[in-house]
Scaffold this motif. Structure first.
Motif, PDB file in Angstrom:
ATOM      1  N   SER A  43       0.781  -1.136   0.005  1.00  0.00           N
ATOM      2  CA  SER A  43       0.112   0.014   0.043  1.00  0.00           C
ATOM      3  C   SER A  43       0.955   1.298  -0.079  1.00  0.00           C
ATOM      4  CB  SER A  43      -0.903   0.028   1.145  1.00  0.00           C
ATOM      5  OG  SER A  43      -1.814  -1.082   1.245  1.00  0.00           O
ATOM      6  N   ARG A  45       3.711   1.543  -1.730  1.00  0.00           N
ATOM      7  CA  ARG A  45       4.352   1.808  -2.850  1.00  0.00           C
ATOM      8  C   ARG A  45       3.668   2.935  -3.919  1.00  0.00           C
ATOM      9  NH1 ARG A  45       5.496  -3.652  -6.366  1.00  0.00           N
ATOM     10  NH2 ARG A  45       6.267  -2.229  -7.608  1.00  0.00           N
ATOM     11  N   GLY A  47       3.772   3.673  -7.153  1.00  0.00           N
ATOM     12  CA  GLY A  47       3.195   3.084  -8.216  1.00  0.00           C
ATOM     13  C   GLY A  47       2.980   4.559  -9.471  1.00  0.00           C
ATOM     14  N   THR A  48       3.935   5.587  -9.406  1.00  0.00           N
ATOM     15  CA  THR A  48       3.708   6.579  -9.940  1.00  0.00           C
ATOM     16  C   THR A  48       4.504   6.708 -11.520  1.00  0.00           C
ATOM     17  OG1 THR A  48       5.497   7.645  -8.743  1.00  0.00           O
ATOM     18  CG2 THR A  48       3.043   8.199  -8.149  1.00  0.00           C
ATOM     19  N   ARG A  95      -0.406   3.535 -11.362  1.00  0.00           N
ATOM     20  CA  ARG A  95      -1.198   2.178 -11.023  1.00  0.00           C
ATOM     21  C   ARG A  95      -0.917   2.184  -9.219  1.00  0.00           C
ATOM     22  NH1 ARG A  95       1.144  -3.933 -11.156  1.00  0.00           N
ATOM     23  NH2 ARG A  95      -0.352  -3.905  -9.272  1.00  0.00           N
ATOM     24  N   SER A  96      -2.251   1.605  -8.789  1.00  0.00           N
ATOM     25  CA  SER A  96      -2.047   1.390  -7.620  1.00  0.00           C
ATOM     26  C   SER A  96      -1.810   0.035  -6.805  1.00  0.00           C
ATOM     27  CB  SER A  96      -3.277   1.971  -6.634  1.00  0.00           C
ATOM     28  OG  SER A  96      -3.590   1.432  -5.110  1.00  0.00           O
ATOM     29  N   TYR A  97      -0.842  -0.215  -6.109  1.00  0.00           N
ATOM     30  CA  TYR A  97      -0.569  -1.416  -5.746  1.00  0.00           C
ATOM     31  C   TYR A  97      -1.391  -1.968  -4.538  1.00  0.00           C
ATOM     32  CZ  TYR A  97       3.468  -1.259  -8.799  1.00  0.00           C
ATOM     33  OH  TYR A  97       4.261  -1.079  -9.949  1.00  0.00           O
ATOM     34  N   ALA A  98      -2.033  -1.100  -3.788  1.00  0.00           N
ATOM     35  CA  ALA A  98      -2.568  -1.325  -2.641  1.00  0.00           C
ATOM     36  C   ALA A  98      -3.874  -2.467  -2.878  1.00  0.00           C
ATOM     37  CB  ALA A  98      -3.289   0.003  -2.096  1.00  0.00           C
ATOM     38  N   TYR A  99      -3.943  -3.227  -1.777  1.00  0.00           N
ATOM     39  CA  TYR A  99      -4.951  -4.244  -1.397  1.00  0.00           C
ATOM     40  C   TYR A  99      -5.340  -4.536  -0.127  1.00  0.00           C
ATOM     41  CZ  TYR A  99      -1.439  -7.670  -0.121  1.00  0.00           C
ATOM     42  OH  TYR A  99      -0.181  -8.460   0.402  1.00  0.00           O
TER      43      TYR A  99
END
Length: 207
Positions: A43, A45, A47-48, A95-99
């Motif tokens: 979360s 990260r 991701g830009t 992108r978003s790496y969050a989960y």
């Protein structure tokens, strides 16, 4: 219940506190801790990373030269990925790496992390931590008296004097109880809980 000594800022025992079995005495499973820590790091990260694709590159859409008869390779417009300054074919996009893992798992991992620190005698309870002014030297003096290194100090509420006094000390972090998380508990070797923060933590995790 686990009984722990409560110390003052001089390192002297002033009382004892009973820690909830449901929070500070939970069997530790490394797989659960690992799952939550990986989620937290993912979360964080950015991701830009981003590139310009063919449609994003500024330039003419005109065909550079005719298709046949020049003896050269066939060319489209100047934005072709094969040319310098052209678009990138398979580059990254934001992108978003969050989960998320289930809330129950996150809460359980937090209990396990606190339990692990208590089992390893790396958890200390302080009756109060008061500074007259923002002074790194005074903050560091208390940490040295307690003989703790690599410390996470958990407070019950915002205290600007403590938070600003600790900023320049390496391997020390001040965190409010509502922001307590598995990654920080495991990252720092010693955890210092203010007595008032213990009740907040137990109230948050007891249910």
């Amino acid at each position: 219940m686990a009984v722990v000594d409560v110390l003052n800022s001089k390192g002297e025992k002033v009382s004892q506190i009973d820690l909830s079995e449901n929070v500070f005495n939970v069997p530790v499973k490394k797989s659960v801790l690992h799952e939550v820590v990986v989620m937290q790091l993912a979360s964080k990260r950015a991701g830009t990373a981003s590139v310009k694709h063919r449609s994003d590159v500024k330039g003419s859409g005109k065909k550079l030269f005719r298709q046949k008869g020049t003896g050269r390779a066939r060319r489209g417009n100047i934005k072709s990925p094969l040319l310098r300054g052209g678009g990138v074919v398979f580059g990254p996009d934001p992108r978003s790496y969050a989960y998320k893992v289930p809330k129950k798992v996150r809460k359980l991992a937090l209990k396990m992390a606190l339990s692990a620190k208590l089992i390893e005698n790396e958890l200390c309870v302080l009756d109060k931590f008061e500074l007259e002014q923002i002074k790194t030297k005074e903050f560091n003096k208390v940490i040295n008296v307690l003989d703790k290194r690599n410390v996470l100090l958990v407070t019950d509420a915002k205290d600007e004097k403590i938070e600003r006094s600790s900023r320049n000390i390496p391997d020390v972090k001040v965190l409010r109880s509502e922001g307590l998380n598995v990654y920080d508990i495991l990252k720092y070797k010693n955890i210092i809980l203010l007595e008032s923060a213990v009740k907040q933590i137990e109230g948050r995790l007891a249910g």
